[in-house]
Design a protein around this motif. Structure first.
Motif, PDB file in Angstrom:
ATOM      1  N   LEU A  24       0.875  -1.167   0.000  1.00 17.57           N
ATOM      2  CA  LEU A  24       0.000   0.000   0.000  1.00 17.57           C
ATOM      3  C   LEU A  24       0.914   1.219   0.000  1.00 17.57           C
ATOM      4  O   LEU A  24       1.775   1.347   0.888  1.00 17.57           O
ATOM      5  CB  LEU A  24      -0.876  -0.021   1.251  1.00 17.57           C
ATOM      6  N   ASN A  25       0.783   2.087  -0.985  1.00 17.47           N
ATOM      7  CA  ASN A  25       1.671   3.231  -1.109  1.00 17.47           C
ATOM      8  C   ASN A  25       3.127   2.792  -1.143  1.00 17.47           C
ATOM      9  O   ASN A  25       4.004   3.439  -0.583  1.00 17.47           O
ATOM     10  CB  ASN A  25       1.487   4.199   0.061  1.00 17.47           C
ATOM     11  N   GLY A  26       3.390   1.667  -1.746  1.00 16.06           N
ATOM     12  CA  GLY A  26       4.745   1.165  -1.863  1.00 16.06           C
ATOM     13  C   GLY A  26       5.273   0.477  -0.625  1.00 16.06           C
ATOM     14  O   GLY A  26       6.387  -0.030  -0.615  1.00 16.06           O
ATOM     15  N   ARG A  27       4.479   0.450   0.442  1.00 19.69           N
ATOM     16  CA  ARG A  27       4.919  -0.168   1.691  1.00 19.69           C
ATOM     17  C   ARG A  27       4.316  -1.579   1.790  1.00 19.69           C
ATOM     18  O   ARG A  27       3.135  -1.770   1.544  1.00 19.69           O
ATOM     19  CB  ARG A  27       4.453   0.686   2.878  1.00 19.69           C
ATOM     20  N   LEU A  28       5.166  -2.535   2.141  1.00 24.24           N
ATOM     21  CA  LEU A  28       4.679  -3.913   2.260  1.00 24.24           C
ATOM     22  C   LEU A  28       3.803  -4.031   3.512  1.00 24.24           C
ATOM     23  O   LEU A  28       4.214  -3.615   4.605  1.00 24.24           O
ATOM     24  CB  LEU A  28       5.860  -4.880   2.358  1.00 24.24           C
ATOM     25  N   ILE A  29       2.592  -4.548   3.346  1.00 28.22           N
ATOM     26  CA  ILE A  29       1.719  -4.780   4.502  1.00 28.22           C
ATOM     27  C   ILE A  29       1.935  -6.219   4.943  1.00 28.22           C
ATOM     28  O   ILE A  29       1.572  -7.162   4.244  1.00 28.22           O
ATOM     29  CB  ILE A  29       0.240  -4.582   4.124  1.00 28.22           C
TER      30      ILE A  29
END
Lengths: 506, 324
Positions: A314-319
């Motif tokens: 999400l937004n380039g961040r790994l969840i």
């Protein structure tokens, strides 16, 4: 003339819900009753079904005055009402449900015992009439929604009705099951049973009805034989405007910035190797048959269910491990398919429901006290913009609103927080056309404010009208992808069905 | 592999029976005095009072209600019947009067629940305290010793069957037939699933709820007389916490606290036997008495866990079924 209504009026308090309706029905005739939610359809049917009594007007059944004072009284007079929410007890057997209030009895040493043999024989006969070949001892909870519906119809038939009222009978049925239901409807018609059929699915209405009655704001705006009314005409009569106004163009185009990226997402038994992305201010639709894995995908993204392998960014961040609390923090919102159970606090009023999503923004000071005045103001604004038909934002429990209005309250809730990612699962299921249009407007408003939307829907029209891209799922996999304006209705349908038949075992 | 999984599923479905067998087996390994016929008969006799109580409770739980007052009802029944018998009233009068007192309790509960629409938990919590207090008032907090004639009932046998077990059998069969074989019984299940729907379907919900609490009160009274006939005395703590034992037995037997699910035969019977077997076993192996409630608590926990597992696997099966 089997049934004759003359100048029926009904008021609740000062509000006049029915403003002089006159209708008639003959043996073996199917009358379709359509209209927006709140147009007065349910009220009219509840008068027939003995739930309410009319404020004014005359009802006649077989030429005699008809004024039932309870559902049971209506049943005895031969009017059966099949509600949208089935009145069955899943923990009891089919036969027990059929005879729940009049079990066949045999006397044994002074005791009144259930005569299981007679019950079974009569149950088998009733099930035969509706074409359900299942042992009557089977518990209702083991049946599919379509089979449960047949049980409900069999139950109605046990009272030898002259008129059967169907309220939205196909909402939980697949296309195939709906067609089987229609066959049964025609069989009953051939036996001389008259039917009143309420539905939002205008294709079905056109297929089934002999005559079509359209209600709008408590008035009968159109009553004609089927041949004289086409679908465009029905819509126009219902909402009083043309169909082309339905999907207003959005003022913004999708951004090139990526919001959500899903790689190789797999949850065994539910979804397999899903790869897709969603850009900012983009609407991506998911089409597929019921059970294709779309809802499961949505639940995983929001963190309600686990997955086995794959990555969600999400937004380039790994969840790492999605869970609802983090999802809310990440400004995600999920509108579940079953809004009555999950989306709303039904006992609370509109204000409390709408505020719930944004409580933290209205709380002040070290004790995070809620600034009621400010919250109240904003709430009225959002609810107004959602065009909810309500008496009061406070004090009126949400449970008293119609389905479409409840859905608008849910959306208004998110309008207040302006989420980044909005997942909508069947947002217009069982909702009338007028309310649908307003919901489409709300979705556009949200996107214009900056939200991105994953839209799951089984209504192709809706996806075609709202989405920038459409992904098709079948048996847990994404089988096709279409980008606006290259939407091909037939190709989409084929992609949804194709794999299903290919891998169908035995 | 497939067979193994099927066996596991079967064991989960009949978890209470499996657990009962496991308890019998482990105690018999710990003590040679446990698994002998005389002790097994003992367990049956000891559990009869609790089982009768739990049968009444099952009716209430099936309607998604609860009755916390049965222990207090038992106490009042015990005190009243004790006083009556001591004052010289014949058993033929005392017993029906005692049963009437039990049903009166049920009627009071039903009145508040049905007429005034107060939730069962609160109503029966009130009658739980009121009943205990009433019993203490009548008995002046003294223990009441009953005459020998009462005790003889407890130790008598008919056709070789101990009286308490015989009474249990009669109550058990009657209750089972009422629940599974009468319109009343099936409507109890319907109400438990959803009382609004039941009302809509034309089921006389209020009348059935009254019936259910009457049955529960009556069972409490019968259960109490059976216990009295074994103990011979009513102490101030008589019947204390029995409501929880009864609820535990019903839940152990698979009755859902949310209503609409469960049965008396085998469910509640096995649940009551299981609780009694554990208590008996702990006595036989000379365990610390303070350990009894701990073990009972652990067993309840285990069963509730299995129940939730069962629920989950059923849901999963349903989801994969619709997904396929």
């Amino acid at each position: 003339m089997l049934l004759k209504l003359q100048n029926i009026r009904k008021s609740f308090g000062k509000v006049e819900v029915l403003k002089g309706i006159s209708l008639s029905l003959e043996r073996g005739q199917i009358l379709a009753l359509i209209g927006e939610n709140g147009a007065g359809k349910s009220t009219l049917m509840n008068l027939l079904g003995g739930v309410f009594t009319p404020s004014d007007g005359d009802m006649q059944l077989n030429g005699n005055a008809y004024l039932p004072d309870s559902p049971i009284a209506a049943q005895i007079k031969g009017i059966a009402f099949i509600h949208q929410e089935l009145n069955l007890f899943p923990n009891l057997s089919i036969a027990e449900n059929l005879f729940i209030n009049q079990f066949p009895i045999k006397k044994l040493a002074g005791f009144s015992l259930i005569d299981r043999r007679t019950m079974r024989e009569r149950a088998v006969e009733l099930l035969r009439q509706v074409g359900l070949q299942i042992r009557p001892e089977v518990k209702v909870e083991e049946l599919s929604p379509a089979q449960q519906q047949l049980v409900e119809i069999a139950k109605a038939l046990s009272a030898h009705p002259q008129i059967i009222i169907f309220d939205e009978p196909t909402t939980s049925l697949s296309r195939h099951e709906a067609n089987q239901l229609f066959e049964l409807v025609f069989q009953l018609k051939a036996k001389g049973i008259a039917m009143i059929y309420i539905s939002h699915n205008l294709d079905d209405v056109h297929l089934l009805a002999d005559r079509i009655a359209v209600l709008r704001d408590g008035e009968l705006v159109k009553l004609d034989v089927k041949e004289a009314v086409d679908i465009q005409g029905m819509v126009k009569a219902m909402v009083g405007r043309e169909m082309s106004e339905f999907f207003p163009a959005r003022k913004v185009l999708p951004d090139t910035k990526r919001l959500l990226l899903v790689e190789n997402l797999t949850a065994k038994g539910f979804v397999t190797a899903l790869d897709f992305h969603l850009n900012r201010q983009e609407v991506v639709g998911f089409y597929g048959l019921v059970g294709a894995g779309r809802s499961e995908m949505a639940r995983i993204l929001y963190g309600l269910d686990r997955f086995d392998t794959g990555n969600i960014y999400l937004n380039g961040r790994l969840i790492q491990k999605p869970n609802p609390a983090d999802s809310i923090k990440n400004r995600m919102a999920f509108l579940t398919e079953d809004r009555r159970e999950e989306g709303l606090l039904l006992g609370m009023d509109i204000q409390k429901n709408v505020q719930l999503a944004a409580l933290s923004r209205f709380s002040r000071g070290i004790f995070r006290r809620i600034d009621r005045k400010r919250a109240g103001g904003q709430v009225s604004d959002t609810v107004q913009s959602a065009k909810t038909r309500y008496n009061s934002v406070t004090g009126q429990p949400v449970s008293t609103l119609s389905g479409g209005n409840q859905q608008k309250v849910v959306l208004a809730k998110w309008l207040l927080t302006a989420p980044e990612l909005l997942i909508l699962d069947e947002p217009t299921k069982g909702i009338d056309i007028g309310a649908k249009r307003e919901i489409y407007g709300l979705i556009n408003q949200l996107v214009e404010k900056g939200s991105s939307v994953l839209l799951i829907s089984s209504e192709l029209e809706e996806l075609l009208g709202l989405c920038d891209r459409i992904l098709v799922m079948s048996q847990g996999r994404i089988t096709a992808s279409f980008t606006k304006p290259m939407f091909d209705r037939n190709a989409i349908l084929e992609a949804a069905l194709h794999k299903q038949s290919e891998t169908l075992p035995t | 592999m497939k067979i193994l999984r099927a066996i596991v599923r079967l064991m989960i479905r009949h978890a209470t029976v499996v657990l009962l067998l496991a308890v019998l087996l482990s105690f018999s390994l710990l003590s040679p005095k446990f698994l002998v016929s005389s002790n097994l008969v003992n367990i049956l006799i000891q559990s009869s009072s609790l089982a009768i109580l739990a049968i009444g409770m099952t009716f209430v739980l099936l309607t998604a209600g609860i009755d916390l007052s049965v222990g207090s009802a038992m106490f009042v029944v015990g005190v009243v019947s004790g006083k009556l018998v001591i004052s010289g009233l014949s058993l033929w009068w005392a017993i029906p009067l005692a049963l009437a007192v039990g049903m009166l309790f049920g009627l009071v509960n039903a009145f508040f629940i049905v007429r005034l629409r107060i939730i069962p938990f609160i109503v029966t919590l009130a009658t739980f305290y009121a009943g205990r207090g009433l019993g203490l008032l009548i008995s002046e907090t003294r223990a009441i010793n009953l005459p020998e004639s009462f005790l003889q009932i407890g130790s008598s046998r008919l056709l070789g069957i101990p009286m308490p077990v015989l009474i249990l059998l009669v109550v058990l069969l009657l209750a089972h037939f009422v629940l599974s074989g009468t319109q009343f019984g099936r409507q109890v299940y319907a109400i438990g699933h959803n009382s609004d729907k039941a009302r809509k379907a034309g089921i006389p919900v209020d009348r059935i709820l009254i019936g259910v609490y009457l049955i529960c009160g009556l069972c409490a009274a019968i259960g109490r007389l059976v216990a009295l006939a074994q103990l011979g005395a009513v102490s101030p703590t008589f019947g204390y916490q029995n409501e929880f034992m009864a609820i535990a037995a019903a839940v152990l037997g698979g009755t859902s606290l949310f209503g609409g699910k469960g049965n008396i035969l085998p469910g509640t019977l096995v649940g009551a036997l299981l609780i009694q077997a554990i208590q008996n076993g702990l006595v036989v192996i000379n365990a610390d008495p303070y350990l009894y409630p701990v073990v009972t608590g652990m067993v309840i926990f285990l069963i509730v866990m299995i129940d939730s597992l069962r629920h989950k696997s059923a849901q999963k099966a349903l989801r994969t079924k619709t997904a396929a």
